[in-house]
Design an enzyme around this catalytic site. Structure first.
Site: not given
Ligand code: NAD
Length: 423
Positions: A109
Site C-alpha cells: 500500500k
Molecule cells: P474515494 O476517495 O473515491 O471515496 C471515498 C468516499 O468516502 C468519499 O465519498 C468521501 O467523501 C467519503 N469519506 C471520506 N471520509 C469519510 C468519513 N470520515 N465519513 C464518511 N465518508 C467519508 O475512495 P474509494 O476508492 O471509494 O475508497 C473507499 C474505501 O474502499 C476505502 O476504504 C478504500 O481503501 C476501499 N477500497 C477501494 C478500492 C478501489 O478500487 N478504489 C478497492 C478496495 C477497497
C-alpha cells in the site's frame, strides 16, 4: 490527543486480527512475527512547486507487507489522514485479500499526506510524478503494482505509468492498474470494486435466504466504491435508502435516485451540493446512517467507522464491508456477540484487486478482453471465494471474518513454508 490515543489504530486492528486467527491455526510464533511486520517500508519527503511559485514539502509512503505469493499489489491513497501506521495496516490487509481470492500477489500500500481537493490539476500532477519518482525503486510490473485508492483515480495512475515509463525510455503499462483504457487499462476496472460488492451481496443474500430485490441498503462513503455499489445494487432491485460522503448524507426510507446521485458525484459534486429539489430526502449525519434499520449496511468510506461505541446500536440485518477496515477489532467483538452477519472487507471489496489482476495480465500479454468477460470472470472468482470462505466457516464453526482469515493465512503460510526462509 487523549481521544486519539484511546482509539484503536488501523495497524492495531490489523495485528489483533492476525494474532487471533494465528491462535486458531496454532501457527508457529516465528511465522506470526514475520507476518505481523511489513517486509519493507519507504518514507519519502519531497518538494513540489506550487502554482504561485512557492515549494511545499510532502510526505509519502510505500509499504510492502509480504511477497511470498508473488509481486506485491495495493493502492495509493491521497488523504490528509494518511499515516505510516495506516499504510502498514492497509498493506497487510492486501496480503490477506489477494490470498483469500487466490491471486498470485502479496500485499502493499502507499499514500501521500495531502488533500487532493486543495491542489490544482497542475500541482496534483507534479506531486504525483515526484512521488512516483521517489518510490520508483520499489515499483515495477514484476515487483509492486500500485492501483487507485481513496483520493486517487485513473488520471493519477496515468501520470505514474508515464513517469515510470519516461525513466526507462519505453512504455510499461503493467506498472500500475486502474489506468485509463487508452493506455492499457481494463474495461470494467472503474466499476470493479463496487460490482464486486454487488456480487458478494448476492451471495450473502442467497446464503441468508433473503431476497436482494427490495432489500433496503445504506451506503456510507459515496466515492468510487460506494457510488458504484449503490447504483448497481439499485439496478439489481435493492432499495438504496441512504448514502453519505465526508460532509454528511441523504436519507429517504422509500428509496433514493441512485443514478442521479451517481451522475452528480461523477461530475465532481459532493452530496451536500446536489440540487435539492431533484429528490425528496432528509439530511443525515454519517453517525446516523450507520445506525439506520436497513437490511444491508455498506461502510464504503474509511477505516474505524464501526467502533466499540456504536457497534451495539447498529440495526442493520447484515454488514458488507466495502471499505478497508471499517470495523475496529473491539467493535467486531461486539458484533460477534450480537451474532450480526458481517461479510469482511478482504472478501467484500476484493473486486478491485481481482480486476486489477486481469488488467495486469492483459498488459503483460498485450491482449485485451471484452467487458463481459471481465465481469463474468470477476463474478466467478468472487462466488467461488465466498463459497470457500463459507465452507471453512461451517466446518470450523467460525464467522466469515475468521474463516476468510483462516483461508488467507493458510495460503500465505504455505507459500512461506514451501519457499523456505532465506538463506
Ligand atoms: P474515494 O476517495 O473515491 O471515496 C471515498 C468516499 O468516502 C468519499 O465519498 C468521501 O467523501 C467519503 N469519506 C471520506 N471520509 C469519510 C468519513 N470520515 N465519513 C464518511 N465518508 C467519508 O475512495 P474509494 O476508492 O471509494 O475508497 C473507499 C474505501 O474502499 C476505502 O476504504 C478504500 O481503501 C476501499 N477500497 C477501494 C478500492 C478501489 O478500487 N478504489 C478497492 C478496495 C477497497
Amino acid at each position: 490527543m487523549a481521544e486519539a490515543a484511546a482509539q484503536e489504530s488501523a495497524f492495531e486492528t490489523a495485528q489483533s486480527q492476525l494474532r487471533s486467527v494465528a491462535k486458531l491455526l496454532d501457527l508457529d510464533p516465528g511465522i506470526v512475527e514475520v507476518l505481523a511486520h511489513p517486509k519493507r517500508e519507504l518514507t519519502v519527503n519531497f518538494p513540489v512547486r506550487m502554482d504561485d511559485g512557492s515549494f511545499r514539502v510532502f510526505t509519502g509512503y510505500r509499504v510492502h507487507h509480504n511477497e511470498a505469493r508473488g509481486p506485491v499489489k495495493g493502492g495509493i491513497r491521497y488523504s490528509p489522514l494518511v499515516s505510516l501506521d495506516e499504510v502498514r495496516a492497509l498493506a497487510m490487509w492486501m496480503t490477506w485479500k489477494c490470498a483469500v481470492v487466490n491471486l498470485p500477489y502479496g500485499g502493499a500500500k502507499g499514500g501521500v499526506i495531502v488533500d487532493p481537493r486543495s491542489l490544482t490539476a497542475g500541482e496534483l500532477e507534479r506531486l504525483t510524478r515526484r512521488y512516483a519518482s521517489e518510490i520508483d525503486i520499489l515499483i515495477g510490473p514484476n515487483m509492486d503494482i500500485p492501483a487507485p485508492d481513496m483520493g486517487t483515480d485513473a488520471r493519477v495512475m496515468a501520470w505514474i505509468m508515464d513517469t515510470y515509463s519516461m525513466h526507462r525510455d519505453y512504455s510499461v503499462p503493467g506498472v500500475v492498474t486502474g489506468k485509463p483504457v487508452e493506455i492499457g487499462g481494463s474495461l470494467g476496472r472503474y466499476e470493479a470494486t463496487g460490482r464486486g460488492v454487488l456480487y458478494v451481496a448476492m451471495e450473502a443474500c442467497r446464503q441468508r435466504g433473503i431476497s436482494l430485490e427490495g432489500a433496503t441498503v445504506a451506503v456510507q462513503g459515496f466515492g468510487n466504491v460506494g457510488s458504484v455499489a449503490a447504483r448497481l445494487l439499485a439496478h439489481a432491485g435493492a432499495k438504496v435508502v441512504a448514502v453519505s460522503d465526508s460532509r454528511g448524507g441523504v436519507y429517504n426510507p422509500n428509496g433514493l435516485d441512485s443514478d442521479s446521485l451517481y451522475d452528480h458525484r461523477r461530475s465532481g459534486g459532493l452530496l451536500v451540493s446536489h440540487p435539492r429539489s431533484d429528490f425528496p430526502h432528509e439530511d443525515i449525519s454519517n453517525a446516523e446512517l450507520l445506525e439506520l434499520p436497513v437490511d444491508i449496511l455498506i461502510p464504503a468510506a474509511v477505516e474505524g467507522q464501526i467502533t466499540e461505541a456504536n457497534a451495539g446500536r447498529l440495526r442493520a440485518g447484515m454488514v458488507i464491508e466495502a471499505a478497508n477496515g471499517p470495523t475496529t477489532a473491539s467493535a467486531d467483538a461486539v458484533l460477534a456477540e450480537r451474532g450480526l452477519y458481517v461479510v469482511p472487507d478482504i472478501l467484500a471489496n476484493a473486486g478491485g484487486v481481482i480486476v486489477s489482476y486481469f488488467e495486469w495480465v492483459q498488459d503483460l500479454q498485450s491482449f485485451f478482453w471484452e467487458e463481459n468477460e471481465v465481469n463474468q470472470r470477476l463474478q466467478r472468482i468472487l462466488a467461488s471465494a465466498f463459497q470457500q470462505v463459507t465452507a471453512v466457516a461451517e466446518e470450523r464453526g467460525l464467522r466469515l471474518r475468521e474463516a476468510a482469515y483462516v483461508l488467507a493465512l493458510r495460503r500465505v503460510v504455505e507459500a512461506i513454508r514451501v519457499r523456505g526462509i532465506y538463506p
